[in-house]
Design a protein around this motif. Structure first.
Motif, mmCIF file in Angstrom:
data_model
loop_
_atom_site.group_PDB
_atom_site.id
_atom_site.type_symbol
_atom_site.label_atom_id
_atom_site.label_comp_id
_atom_site.label_asym_id
_atom_site.label_seq_id
_atom_site.Cartn_x
_atom_site.Cartn_y
_atom_site.Cartn_z
ATOM 1 N N VAL A 1 -6.263 -1.308 6.910
ATOM 2 C CA VAL A 1 -6.263 -0.994 5.479
ATOM 3 C C VAL A 1 -4.829 -1.023 4.991
ATOM 4 C CG1 VAL A 1 -6.872 0.702 3.714
ATOM 5 C CG2 VAL A 1 -8.235 0.550 5.806
ATOM 6 N N THR A 2 -4.604 -1.698 3.867
ATOM 7 C CA THR A 2 -3.255 -1.737 3.301
ATOM 8 C C THR A 2 -3.316 -1.687 1.788
ATOM 9 O OG1 THR A 2 -1.228 -3.067 3.061
ATOM 10 C CG2 THR A 2 -3.278 -4.258 3.447
ATOM 11 N N GLN A 3 -2.359 -0.991 1.192
ATOM 12 C CA GLN A 3 -2.261 -0.955 -0.258
ATOM 13 C C GLN A 3 -1.481 -2.144 -0.801
ATOM 14 O OE1 GLN A 3 -0.572 3.045 -0.508
ATOM 15 N NE2 GLN A 3 -2.519 3.838 -1.254
ATOM 16 N N THR B 1 -6.157 -2.767 -0.906
ATOM 17 C CA THR B 1 -6.739 -1.965 -1.990
ATOM 18 C C THR B 1 -6.084 -2.176 -3.348
ATOM 19 O OG1 THR B 1 -5.334 -0.073 -1.420
ATOM 20 C CG2 THR B 1 -7.513 -0.192 -0.384
ATOM 21 N N GLU C 1 -6.111 0.250 -6.680
ATOM 22 C CA GLU C 1 -7.009 1.362 -6.376
ATOM 23 C C GLU C 1 -7.622 1.963 -7.632
ATOM 24 O OE1 GLU C 1 -5.054 4.104 -3.701
ATOM 25 O OE2 GLU C 1 -5.292 2.730 -2.007
ATOM 26 N N ALA D 1 -7.719 3.883 -0.324
ATOM 27 C CA ALA D 1 -7.523 3.922 1.125
ATOM 28 C C ALA D 1 -8.389 4.983 1.788
ATOM 29 C CB ALA D 1 -6.049 4.166 1.442
ATOM 30 N N CYS E 1 -11.815 3.652 2.412
ATOM 31 C CA CYS E 1 -11.788 2.693 3.524
ATOM 32 C C CYS E 1 -11.686 3.403 4.863
ATOM 33 C CB CYS E 1 -10.636 1.712 3.343
ATOM 34 S SG CYS E 1 -10.783 0.674 1.865
ATOM 35 N N MET F 1 -3.242 1.553 9.201
ATOM 36 C CA MET F 1 -3.167 1.732 7.748
ATOM 37 C C MET F 1 -1.722 1.634 7.269
ATOM 38 S SD MET F 1 -4.586 4.858 5.314
ATOM 39 C CE MET F 1 -3.675 6.145 6.167
ATOM 40 N N LEU G 1 0.448 2.508 4.082
ATOM 41 C CA LEU G 1 0.306 3.410 2.949
ATOM 42 C C LEU G 1 1.605 3.453 2.165
ATOM 43 C CD1 LEU G 1 -1.942 5.380 1.930
ATOM 44 C CD2 LEU G 1 -0.759 7.184 3.188
ATOM 45 N N CYS H 1 -0.143 8.182 -2.022
ATOM 46 C CA CYS H 1 -1.492 8.740 -2.123
ATOM 47 C C CYS H 1 -1.549 9.585 -3.385
ATOM 48 C CB CYS H 1 -1.802 9.584 -0.888
ATOM 49 S SG CYS H 1 -3.362 10.472 -0.975
#
Length: 706
Positions: free
Chosen positions: A170-172, A197, A200, A205, A208, A223, A225, A228
């Motif tokens: 998972v990656t932003q 993502t 978002e 995230a 996911c 992940m 990130l 958040c």
């Protein structure tokens, strides 16, 4: 307000569709709208692929449709590759068609400022109206590799399709995701899922993570990130990951806003941008990588190997110098390079008399003549050394194909005999030799230092997987005593903390010099006098603190000086007299406090106190609330922890009392999370073991203070 939980079922709708529509599909496989059509065809996606393009009858040899409303069956997933201005209409039609999820490649939304943010708000409103779950906008898409779902426009796929494996990623950041995807493919790493993502707008995230926690194809979660926005949802998602028993490797970038009042709080100044993230990751089976190389190495190792439950490292090498280098790195990282038992050392000497057998074990270059030696030596080390991880440095020996072929069979047998051991090879290899060793279950590295660093990361994961437990959210409502916007003087702060279970020095508040002298006599000399005013936080700077006062006359004179200095330096301040406190001697000066992080809530600080706290910066943080074990671990992370345990002939401090106080402070902070801004207690005098401790100074700031 009820917290919205992560939604793994929404991500399942996104990643496990039976039919896919591409809105804005292009006949040119190199264009953004053409790539997902091309990728889906090449990857063997089993369901129908519906290109949506009103100007064409076919797209890449597939029937094209003017609108998603015209497809012969309802697609589960729509990929939208249109300019931002056309996305709202396309999403509305997706909703009308009953599409469950949409991937929005298009940029031009919240990342561009207020106008784009409004467009993104409208996008989400449409999605909510029709029940469509969104990935993006401004994202690079997603992949479900085992199902052949390559719903992305990343150019990295043009040079090769992904290999199926067991790492969920998972990656932003889409660009970061593409880079790591390409690295993983070149490294031979297999992925189960990849999700970028983007903005978002809807799915994030945390959603996911929650999905990957339950995904049977995923063993390890990786992940990236950047930040958040909803710490509570992230904690919920990590609770699910923790329950699944899967490790997480995180590469965290970006910064966190500590808050507008930071300049007024020692704790906030010392927190730093990432303290809350570090504290969060420590709570869970999460390892934080600090480079892309480390991120890939540790994810690969965790997916291919068992996770060690201890920190004992065995080293075997054909070079004494490299053995020393690896041992030095291991010790710096906190690994236990324990020596071999003497009987085992004698056995190794009998096998090769010139070997160094303590640990690192040095076979010299003898494996060139005896290819069985590395496996034979490691068998003794695994049998008698009780090592959790074993690293075998073979230098450049596997570059010789004939020698690699001879080394491999005995190592295969060793691997089969110890299937749960973490076994690594550090060597230069031909591609064929490397692949062979990896097929046999070995982790292979060119750089022996990288091997040690990865071993350390695996042991961290092992410790956290063994120790982590669900986040405790229960707090005592009786502790919720703070009022938003209220300014508390030091005397009130000490009383509030005392009631919460944080002991304080005996103190009295006095409105005049005679009352101060009387209070000092009652408390017993020597005493300390400090201005009592909620408007004066930095008392020493204003000349409003007097120490070591030994009789009534000195107390009366000090009272007059303090009041005069307060009126001179802060003429606008409301004065409540002075605080007369018992002056404590001996013990260890600590500082503890709380900073309310805007994303993850209150985090408690502990560090060496006094005037040097901001110079030494020997502090650590933990998210509130926590238990005794976590409080003790906080203290053990301090470089100056030995000052509490009797270093250089000092008395052992009351660590048990300090642990209990940290726990109570964390519970008080959690109970007041909605109104608390920060707490500073400095110094906290920790006395000799069994004699307790006492807060000598305290500041509490609440939200809404001017």
């Amino acid at each position: 307000m009820t917290q919205r939980a992560p939604d793994p079922s929404a991500v399942q709708t996104l990643l496990e569709p039976n039919a896919v529509a591409i809105i804005g599909a292009s006949g040119d496989p190199s264009r953004i709208g053409g790539r997902p059509v091309d990728y889906l065809k090449k990857s063997g996606f089993a369901g129908p692929i519906y290109p949506i393009n009103p100007t064409r009858d076919t797209v890449q040899d597939l029937p094209a449709y003017a609108s998603i409303l015209d497809t012969p069956e309802r697609p589960d997933l729509a990929i939208i590759a249109l300019p931002a201005a056309a996305v709202l209409t396309a999403l509305t039609e997706c909703g009308q068609r009953g599409v469950g999820a949409a991937v929005i490649f298009s940029a031009g939304f919240a990342e561009l400022g207020p106008e784009g943010a409004e467009l993104q708000r409208q996008l989400l409103a449409i999605a909510r109206e029709y029940g469509v779950r969104l990935l993006g906008p401004n994202c690079l898409g997603a992949m479900n590799i085992p199902r052949g779902l390559i719903a992305t426009f990343s150019s990295s796929v043009q040079s090769g399709l992904p290999q199926a494996g067991h790492i969920g990623f998972v990656t932003q950041s889409g660009a970061f995701g593409s880079h790591c995807f390409a690295l993983a493919r070149e490294r031979g790493l297999g992925l189960s899922r990849l999700v970028t993502t983007g903005n978002e707008c809807d799915l994030d995230a945390a959603d996911c993570l929650a999905y990957l926690a339950g995904d049977p194809d995923t063993r390890v979660i990786a992940m990236h990130l950047e930040g958040c926005r909803d710490g509570a949802r992230m904690k919920m998602a990590l609770d699910l990951v923790q329950a699944s028993g899967k490790p997480v490797i995180v590469l965290k970038g970006g910064e966190s806003d500590i808050g507008a009042a930071a300049a007024m709080s020692h704790t906030a100044n010392l927190a730093g941008a990432d303290a809350a993230y570090d504290a969060l990751f420590r709570r869970y089976p999460v390892y934080r990588a600090h480079s892309i190389r480390e991120f890939i190495d540790v994810a690969h190792a965790a997916a291919q190997s068992a996770i060690p439950r201890g920190k004992r490292l065995g080293l075997i090498t054909v070079s004494g110098g490299v053995g020393i280098l690896m041992a030095d790195t291991a010790v710096k990282l906190g690994l236990d390079v324990a020596p071999m038992p003497q009987a085992a050392q004698d056995e190794l000497h009998a096998m090769w008399s010139t070997a160094t057998t303590r640990n690192p074990v040095d076979t010299t270059a003898q494996p060139v003549a005896d290819p069985h030696m590395p496996a034979d030596f490691q068998r003794v080390m695994l049998r008698d050394g009780n090592y959790d991880v074993l690293i075998n440095f073979l230098s450049m020996l596997p570059l010789a194909p004939a020698l690699a072929d001879k080394l491999r069979p005995p190592l295969q047998t060793l691997r089969a005999d110890y299937p749960d051991a973490v076994l690594m090879i550090a060597a230069l290899c031909t591609p064929e030799a490397r692949q062979g060793f990896e097929d046999d279950g070995y982790l292979v590295y060119e750089d022996p230092t990288a091997a040690v660093e990865t071993a350390s990361a695996l042991t961290v994961l092992g410790e956290r997987m063994a120790a982590s437990k669900p986040w405790s959210r229960d707090t005592d409502p009786a502790l919720a005593t703070l009022e938003s916007g209220r300014r508390y003087g030091e005397y009130e702060c000490l009383q509030l903390l005392e009631a919460a279970g944080v002991p304080s020095v005996p103190a009295r508040r006095a409105e005049n010099a005679a009352a101060a002298a009387e209070a000092a006599t009652e408390l017993g000399f020597p005493v300390v006098l400090k201005i009592a005013s909620a408007d004066i936080l930095h008392k020493s700077d204003a000349g409003c603190v007097e120490l070591n006062l030994v009789d009534e006359a000195s107390v009366r004179a000090a009272f007059d000086r303090i009041i005069a200095n307060a009126r001179h330096h802060h003429p606008e301040a409301a004065l409540d007299g002075v605080l007369v406190a018992k002056m404590l001697g001996g013990g260890v000066e600590m500082a503890i406090g709380v900073q309310n992080d805007p994303t993850f809530g209150p985090m408690v600080m502990a560090g060496l106190g006094g005037v040097f706290i901001e110079i030494l910066e020997d502090v650590t943080f933990e998210l509130a609330p926590f238990d005794d074990a976590q409080a003790k671990a906080m203290l053990e992370r301090l470089r100056g922890y030995s000052l509490l345990t009797g270093a250089r002939g000092r008395s052992v401090a009351d660590v048990d009392a300090l642990v209990a106080t940290l726990v109570r402070l964390s519970e008080f902070a959690a109970a007041n999370a909605d109104v608390l801004d920060s707490i500073d207690i400095n110094p906290l005098m920790v006395m000799t073991a069994g004699q307790g401790l006492a807060a000598a100074d305290a500041v509490i700031l609440t939200r809404g203070n001017p």
